[in-house]
Design a protein around this motif. Structure first.
Motif, PDB file in Angstrom:
ATOM      1  N   LYS A   1       0.912   5.420  -3.194  1.00 10.04           N
ATOM      2  CA  LYS A   1      -0.201   6.520  -3.976  1.00 10.04           C
ATOM      3  C   LYS A   1      -0.093   6.574  -5.445  1.00 10.04           C
ATOM      4  O   LYS A   1      -1.302   6.543  -6.053  1.00 10.04           O
ATOM      5  CB  LYS A   1       0.208   7.891  -3.459  1.00 10.04           C
ATOM      6  CG  LYS A   1      -0.838   9.115  -3.832  1.00 10.04           C
ATOM      7  CD  LYS A   1      -0.472  10.357  -3.133  1.00 10.04           C
ATOM      8  CE  LYS A   1      -1.108  11.378  -3.628  1.00 10.04           C
ATOM      9  NZ  LYS A   1      -1.070  12.845  -3.110  1.00 10.04           N
ATOM     10  N   GLN A   2       1.151   6.359  -5.787  1.00  8.57           N
ATOM     11  CA  GLN A   2       1.498   6.223  -7.339  1.00  8.57           C
ATOM     12  C   GLN A   2       0.577   5.126  -7.783  1.00  8.57           C
ATOM     13  O   GLN A   2       0.201   5.271  -8.996  1.00  8.57           O
ATOM     14  CB  GLN A   2       2.728   6.337  -7.588  1.00  8.57           C
ATOM     15  CG  GLN A   2       3.616   7.658  -7.372  1.00  8.57           C
ATOM     16  CD  GLN A   2       4.971   7.684  -7.790  1.00  8.57           C
ATOM     17  OE1 GLN A   2       5.347   6.441  -8.018  1.00  8.57           O
ATOM     18  NE2 GLN A   2       5.488   8.818  -7.780  1.00  8.57           N
TER      19      GLN A   2
ATOM     20  N   THR B   1       8.404   6.623   4.503  1.00  7.44           N
ATOM     21  CA  THR B   1       8.619   7.641   3.896  1.00  7.44           C
ATOM     22  C   THR B   1       8.722   7.529   2.266  1.00  7.44           C
ATOM     23  O   THR B   1       8.493   8.252   1.677  1.00  7.44           O
ATOM     24  CB  THR B   1       9.784   8.486   4.472  1.00  7.44           C
ATOM     25  OG1 THR B   1      10.913   7.771   4.292  1.00  7.44           O
ATOM     26  CG2 THR B   1       9.592   8.878   5.946  1.00  7.44           C
TER      27      THR B   1
ATOM     28  N   GLN C   1       4.822   5.204   1.004  1.00  9.06           N
ATOM     29  CA  GLN C   1       3.559   5.940   1.133  1.00  9.06           C
ATOM     30  C   GLN C   1       3.429   6.652  -0.431  1.00  9.06           C
ATOM     31  O   GLN C   1       2.557   6.476  -1.108  1.00  9.06           O
ATOM     32  CB  GLN C   1       3.323   7.054   2.306  1.00  9.06           C
ATOM     33  CG  GLN C   1       3.034   6.034   3.637  1.00  9.06           C
ATOM     34  CD  GLN C   1       2.775   7.116   4.566  1.00  9.06           C
ATOM     35  OE1 GLN C   1       2.693   8.282   4.230  1.00  9.06           O
ATOM     36  NE2 GLN C   1       2.921   6.609   5.653  1.00  9.06           N
ATOM     37  N   PRO C   2       4.559   7.223  -0.859  1.00 11.03           N
ATOM     38  CA  PRO C   2       4.469   7.954  -2.279  1.00 11.03           C
ATOM     39  C   PRO C   2       4.342   6.733  -3.337  1.00 11.03           C
ATOM     40  O   PRO C   2       3.682   7.055  -4.221  1.00 11.03           O
ATOM     41  CB  PRO C   2       5.764   8.533  -2.405  1.00 11.03           C
ATOM     42  CG  PRO C   2       6.235   8.877  -0.836  1.00 11.03           C
ATOM     43  CD  PRO C   2       5.727   7.663  -0.265  1.00 11.03           C
TER      44      PRO C   2
END
Length: 519
Positions: A63-64, A56, A59-60
């Motif tokens: 992506k950034q 959790t 992954q963000p």
């Protein structure tokens, strides 16, 4: 795509190896002691819980990182493609500073991801070490109690080393998995994006006919709430030449793009020989509509291949014959003999491109640089015209096709195009009245609407945008005009005057007296 491929090629195979090794040793431990075998699997629930919790966060962050990397690549690509603009305005230092700023952002996001993994790996290994020591403790107790033999400790040690060693590889696999899952989602967005112009489930082939194009109450906007064109109604009879003129941003290019279904209108219908274009087979439709765009795109291939791009089969026979008569290294392009390029050469002659092609080092076999960078703008445009001519379309669209050539070359191209446009429906977007005046129908577009329609002679008798630009181009910009007279754009806001102009245009097409006294 590389991240997904790497995960499939390595992580999937490694995961299979982990399952087989752990499963095999678990079966061995079950034959020795059920409690030991179950305790060997104790770290798995802890790992699963922590990996899900870690996902959790990672992954963000991943992506950034990818988004920042994309921006860096885009910036480099733009600067390479526009290097002449950068040099012309001496903005090298500014562009380097922009790239460094983007790079700082990228490095910052990479370091944030590294910090997350710096916490992840020690915890995974710590759980494995704790489990290893705990199992030896339990095994020692069982040996004291006589439930295990001392020799079984060697089997347990070998098994646990293999089990925990393989399970610790999950941390490396997890990194690949996180990269792959973020990449797969972005890939899915592209692959599963709905078609902007969906194909009819039972498409029809292009109907037989002269190529009559009809617009019926057509409205379209790239944002449906902000229409670019609206209320467009006209009929271009088959084999006629239709010129579209108007100020920049009036919607001229958008209008012709709708014919080949680059977009579909939100309202109204467009028909070719009576059949709605949305019901036609998309490939068949686009094979019969050829474009010469304002911005010419050429591929990194030979001149002949670029001209024959719409009809590659034209060169197939020539390549086969050339391959039989030439011995070339594998992968090296085959030079096509001059006498096998009949249709290609004919199209280039009509487009006034043959002379400069003949002066190239290898003629039609000359390899062009990326996007035709080795050619001038006018040369690229003439190749694009030749490409459209060779495709032999039923409908030809010339979007300001001669804007990049000099008037003399334009006149030569026009003479060649007269032959090409014969019995072929042609849409011509142009700003030169000398080009437009030959059209069978002239459409004047302003603010997305048709404000005038008729022949050159008819429109010259009407007050409006067309006569204004014609007077400037044909007779010069005189100072005799009344400065207090409102502009045509101001008059356009009065719907009654627009309706009156359209009504007058309709009547003029049947009643306007001509210079020889006829009607």
């Amino acid at each position: 795509l590389q991240n997904v491929r790497q995960f499939v090629q390595t992580a999937v195979l490694t995961s299979l190896e982990i399952v087989l090794v752990v499963g095999g040793y678990e079966i061995l431990l079950l034959t020795k002691n059920v409690t030991i075998a179950l305790l060997a699997l104790a770290p798995i629930p802890l790992w699963v819980w922590y990996i899900l919790r870690f996902s959790t966060k990672i992954q963000p962050a991943q992506k950034q990182v990818m988004e920042a990397d994309d921006r860096n690549v885009s910036l480099i690509t733009e600067n390479i493609a526009g290097v002449h603009v950068v040099k012309a305005f001496a903005t090298e230092k500014h562009e380097i500073a922009r790239y460094n700023a983007h790079l700082e952002t990228f490095i910052g996001r990479v370091m944030s991801r590294v910090k997350l993994y710096a916490n992840f790996t020690p915890i995974i290994r710590g759980i494995a070490s704790a489990s290893h020591l705990s199992l030896y403790l339990v095994a020692a107790i069982f040996i004291i109690q006589g439930k295990l033999l001392v020799g079984d400790l060697l089997v347990l040690g070998a098994a646990m080393n293999s089990i925990l060693g393989r399970l610790q590889q999950v941390s490396a696999i997890n990194e690949q998995y996180q990269n792959a899952i973020v990449s797969a989602r972005r890939l899915y967005e592209v692959l599963m994006a709905p078609a902007t112009v969906p194909q009819d489930p039972d498409p029809q082939p292009m109907p037989m006919g002269p190529g009559t194009v009809q617009f019926e109450s057509v409205a379209f906007g790239y944002d449906p709430s902000k229409p670019v064109i609206r209320g467009v109604n006209f009929t271009a009879r088959g084999g006629s030449m239709v010129a579209i003129v108007g100020p920049t941003g009036a919607g001229k290019t958008t209008l012709v793009n709708l014919i080949a279904r680059f977009y579909d209108p939100q309202q109204g219908h467009i028909t070719i020989d009576g059949v709605d274009v949305r019901k036609l087979d998309l490939d068949d439709l686009r094979r019969n509509v050829a474009f010469v765009f304002q911005e010419t795109y050429l591929f990194s291939d030979t001149v002949a291949a670029n001209i024959a791009y719409g009809r590659p089969q034209v060169l197939d026979r020539a390549r086969e014959q050339a391959a039989n008569g030439q011995s070339t290294a594998p992968g090296r392009p085959i030079d096509l003999p001059h006498d096998e390029l009949g249709e290609v050469e004919a199209a280039s002659r009509l487009a006034q491109a043959h002379e400069f092609i003949a002066d190239l080092p290898k003629g039609y076999n000359t390899m062009l640089g990326e996007r035709g960078a080795s050619l001038s703008g006018g040369q690229r445009q003439r190749l694009a015209i030749a490409r459209a001519i060779l495709s032999n379309p039923r409908i030809l669209v010339l979007d300001d096709a001669t804007a990049a050539v000099d008037p003399e070359t334009e006149d030569l191209i026009r003479r060649g195009m007269d032959f090409v446009m014969r019995d072929r429906t042609t849409f011509l977007i142009a700003h030169r009245v000398s080009t437009v005046k030959r059209a069978d129908l002239v459409i004047v577009m302003e603010s997305g609407q048709i404000t005038q329609m008729g022949t050159h002679a008819e429109l010259m008798l009407q007050d409006g945008h067309y006569r204004q630009i014609a007077q400037v181009q044909l007779y010069g910009d005189t100072s005799d005009f009344d400065e207090d007279q409102p502009s045509h754009m101001d008059r356009l806001q009065d719907e009654r005057k627009v309706d009156a102009a359209l009504l007058h245009s309709a009547k003029a097409r049947t009643t306007t007296p001509l210079s020889d006294g006829s009607v």
